[in-house]
Design an enzyme around this catalytic site. Structure first.
Site, PDB file in Angstrom:
ATOM      1  N   SER A   1      14.660  25.210   0.349  1.00 29.15           N
ATOM      2  CA  SER A   1      14.516  24.647  -1.001  1.00 29.15           C
ATOM      3  C   SER A   1      13.630  25.568  -1.820  1.00 29.15           C
ATOM      4  CB  SER A   1      13.850  23.279  -0.923  1.00 29.15           C
ATOM      5  OG  SER A   1      12.464  23.430  -0.634  1.00 29.15           O
ATOM      6  N   ASP A   2      13.659  25.452  -3.132  1.00 30.25           N
ATOM      7  CA  ASP A   2      12.623  26.115  -3.916  1.00 30.25           C
ATOM      8  C   ASP A   2      11.302  25.377  -3.642  1.00 30.25           C
ATOM      9  OD1 ASP A   2      11.190  27.738  -5.602  1.00 30.25           O
ATOM     10  OD2 ASP A   2      12.711  27.760  -7.162  1.00 30.25           O
ATOM     11  N   ALA A   3      10.191  25.993  -4.057  1.00 23.26           N
ATOM     12  CA  ALA A   3       8.885  25.447  -3.699  1.00 23.26           C
ATOM     13  C   ALA A   3       8.717  24.031  -4.245  1.00 23.26           C
ATOM     14  CB  ALA A   3       7.782  26.364  -4.236  1.00 23.26           C
TER      15      ALA A   3
END
Ligand code: BGC
Length: 766
Positions: free
Chosen positions: A281-283
């Protein structure tokens, strides 16, 4: 372990591979499956978790404790081999199954050796150069212990207000695909597991660049035709080049957050395209599913991301806190967790991490910023510059004639800003400033520098602190007036002015939307005052996004756009100014006249009254200031002899001037009729060629079913039957040399009328 013993160990492994039963045991998928059988549920969930390595991510436990507890499969944002090895030792020595960690960092355009920002690299139209630069970035990262980078960013961007435009290859899916594939090849090497390669990550899947009004993180609404024809292709190209990981984006795509979007992450990525790696996932994006008003609470967020297809949770620990409960309650079968873990383990095996988990600290000094890397950074900055204007052949300057040069402007000597956003976090890099660059390249010339004005961001973001941007305490009024006057006085007593204006590094990149394309600060006033001195002025633009340069185009004879050029900025700019290097870059974006034209891109559809295309606004032309693909040279070129043969287009380019130079031949097509309207022009081939004075070269472009196929929601992937195709070849997207042909049933090169399902869209979730 030394570098040599690394190879020795590698050779030993290669020797054992001869025995077939051992070869089987070395198979990464088999090894992953065997390891998985020994793992507890908690250990599996640990592998699905990426822990922040910096204090930036609040956590009651330290990264060491997380690793010790087998609660981390990967660490984010560490960038030195000592910390890397310390944590890797904890993982390998102190955990039951000794599974090594992946260390992920944003190495976007170089590690210690900083290359031009990615949009600039795309402006080189030179995939081989992009590949070499990323191979250097990979080698330096690996020497520092980083084995995974969150690059390439392959988001198509058509709105200059969006700051992250600089991290991708611009507006076009064809160029974007070529650059995406080149980056993957450079970063990962021939195959994962080499001592100098890192795992790459295609991001942000998908549609992040379509944020409304360029406001970062905002929702994107993208119809199927655009998704498949424009936004997806660079991701598919990255995948075809072997990219090992994908990153899910932050924003909602058509009201479904990309990180909880099964259509994107499962239907398209895994089922349609057959991706076998893993998705991170993105952060904090898993946790954010609650923020979106999509998941009801963190447990629901973990459920939605996991079932949509996110393997690893970056930084938010939502998986760590919730997946075990979801399995125990029967909402997620453990077999589904196994499926998430397997590709992560297989990737670690494929990368040889079990055999070589540690960074070789002794390599760092020799590898980071090595002279040959810096040489390549200089070439890259030269080749990515775009000459926008050169009235009266002001450029190139001669080293003797220009006796005194005034270098003026807030960016000319700003080390940090010349490097650009996403200079690798944690390693201090420096850039050669322009005054120094000129002194080195033209030692006979007298160079003086005046900053003139300063630039500030109105709202600093977390990235200013994170990346170590310069402090922004404004000059008191009296000093500001004095500095301005000093610059004007310097211009008056010099023979020529190199005026370096643009944007700070962190005015583009993440969280860096601009609501205007005006020069920030008092730069416009400075430019007008300098031009008023009557001295010849060369404007050097240091900026990620296109700015409103209408005034400059009307009043400044020479404009060289160098973007944020990286470590060798000053040398490369000086090389170009004095003609030691030839400008040959081309815009990978359409350059608007002003912000009101955004979003703007060349591949739009034709519509009512196309003859009035340029007169749609009452205040000024609605055409761009510079078209996509535009860029001048110090010499001139002529295109001739355009020929269309089955499966191929050829054209001859001649250097008609007296200097050697580079031209980028660009092939555009337009489908005249069909099942749906197609863009007025679409790039379908390009080649950058270097030609000596009066030299000619014939360039060939393949043009077959691959180039003519497009996606329509009614027909899936499709080549039209018996339609007419226009072709143009030339030096930008307004290319004039034209031919056309009819797609025929009988021509095997143009298989017509048959849907090809290999890129078919599954039904959208209801
Ligand atoms: C960015 C990603 C980046 C990640 C890790 C996020 O905020 O959107 O592009 O890879 O942080 O640094």
């Amino acid at each position: 372990m030394s570098y040599l013993s690394y190879f020795a160990a590698g050779a030993a492994v290669a020797a054992i591979l001869v025995a077939p039963e051992v070869a089987l045991a070395q198979n990464p998928d088999r090894r992953a499956a065997e390891l998985l059988r020994k793992m507890t549920l908690d250990e599996k969930i640990g592998q699905l978790t990426q822990i922040g390595g910096l204090a930036l991510v609040p956590d009651p436990l330290t990264p060491e404790q997380r690793v010790h507890n087998a609660q981390a499969g990967s660490i984010l944002w560490l960038s030195d081999p000592v910390s890397v090895n310390r944590l890797q030792h904890v993982a390998v020595d102190q955990t039951r199954l000794h599974i090594p960690l992946l260390f992920g960092l944003d190495v976007i355009h170089g590690f210690k050796t900083v290359f031009p920002i990615p949009i600039a690299m795309a402006a080189s139209w030179d995939p081989a150069l992009v590949e070499r630069a990323q191979a250097v970035a990979a080698k330096e990262s690996r020497a520092a212990g980083i084995n995974w980078t969150f690059a390439p960013m392959v988001d198509i961007a058509r709105d200059p207000r969006w700051g992250r435009l600089i991290e991708g290859a611009g507006e076009d899916p064809y160029l974007g695909s070529a650059i995406a594939a080149a980056q993957v090849r450079g970063l990962q090497g021939a195959e994962l597991g080499g001592p100098d390669s890192v795992l790459a990550c295609a991001k942000h899947f998908a549609g992040y660049g379509a944020a409304e009004a360029g406001r970062d993180y905002e929702a994107a609404y993208i119809p199927d035709e655009l998704l498949w024809n424009v936004y997806f292709p660079p991701f598919k190209a990255a995948l075809d080049a072997g990219v090992g990981t994908f990153m899910s984006a932050y924003m909602d795509l058509n009201d479904v957050p990309a990180t909880g979007n099964a259509f994107l992450l499962t239907d398209v990525l895994r089922n349609d395209w057959g991706f076998k790696g893993f998705v991170v996932s993105d952060a904090f994006a898993v946790r954010d599913l609650v923020t979106h008003g999509f998941a009801s609470d963190p447990r629901d967020a973990a459920y939605r991301a996991a079932t949509a297809g996110v393997n690893m949770d970056m930084a938010s620990r939502t998986y760590l806190d919730n997946l075990a409960g979801l399995v125990k309650s029967g909402q997620i079968p453990e077999a589904a967790i196994d499926k998430m873990v397997l590709p992560i383990l297989a990737t670690k095996f494929r990368m040889g991490l079990f055999e070589h988990p540690y960074a070789d600290e002794s390599r760092m000094a020799a590898v980071l910023g090595a002279p040959e890397h810096m040489r390549l950074a200089r070439v890259a900055a030269q080749r990515s510059a775009v000459l926008l204007r050169n009235e009266g052949h002001l450029l190139p300057l001669t080293k003797d004639a220009a006796k005194s040069i005034a270098v003026i402007g807030p960016l000319a000597d700003s080390e940090f800003d010349l490097l650009g956003a996403w200079q690798a976090m944690g390693v201090k890099s420096t850039a050669v400033g322009l005054p120094q660059g000129i002194r080195d390249v033209a030692p006979g010339v007298r160079v003086e520098f005046a900053q003139g004005v300063e630039i500030h961001k109105t709202y600093p973001s977390m990235f200013d602190g994170l990346m170590g941007g310069p402090p922004t305490v404004p000059w008191p009024e009296e000093r500001a007036a004095g500095e301005f006057q000093k610059a004007v006085d310097l211009a008056k007593r010099s023979d020529i002015v190199i005026l370096t204006l643009g944007e700070l590094a962190l005015m583009s990149g993440e969280l860096a939307t601009q609501s205007t394309l005006d020069f920030p600060g008092k730069q416009q006033q400075l430019m007008e005052a300098i031009v008023a001195t009557g001295k010849p002025v060369v404007l050097v633009l240091v900026t990620g996004r296109p700015l409103d340069i209408r005034w400059a185009v009307a009043h400044v004879p020479a404009i060289l756009h160098v973007w944020h050029p990286g470590s060798e900025a000053g040398h490369a700019i000086a090389d170009l100014l004095f003609g030691d290097a030839e400008p040959g870059g081309k815009l990978p974006i359409t350059w608007p006249r002003q912000v009101g034209q955004a979003p703007i891109y060349y591949a739009h559809n034709l519509t009512h009254q196309p003859e009035n295309q340029s007169r749609r606004a009452w205040n000024e032309e609605s055409t761009p200031l510079f078209p996509f693909g535009y860029g001048l040279s110090y010499t001139t070129f002529r295109f001739s002899d355009l020929q269309v043969k089955p499966g191929e287009v050829t054209v001859t380019i001649e250097n008609t001037g007296n200097r050697a130079g580079d031209e980028v031949a660009q092939l555009y097509i337009h489908q005249k009729s069909g099942s749906i309207s197609r863009p007025v022009r679409e790039l379908k081939g390009f080649r950058r060629v270097s030609l000596a004075p009066h030299e000619k070269e014939t360039v060939r472009f393949p043009l077959g079913s691959q180039e003519l196929t497009y996606w329509s929601s009614a027909l899936r992937k499709f080549v039209e039957d018996a339609t007419q195709i226009d072709i143009w070849v030339g030096d930008d997207s307004n290319a004039a040399l034209h031919a056309d042909f009819t797609v025929a049933h009988s021509t095997s090169a143009y298989p017509a009328g048959k849907p090809d399902n290999s890129m078919q869209s599954p039904p959208r979730p209801q």
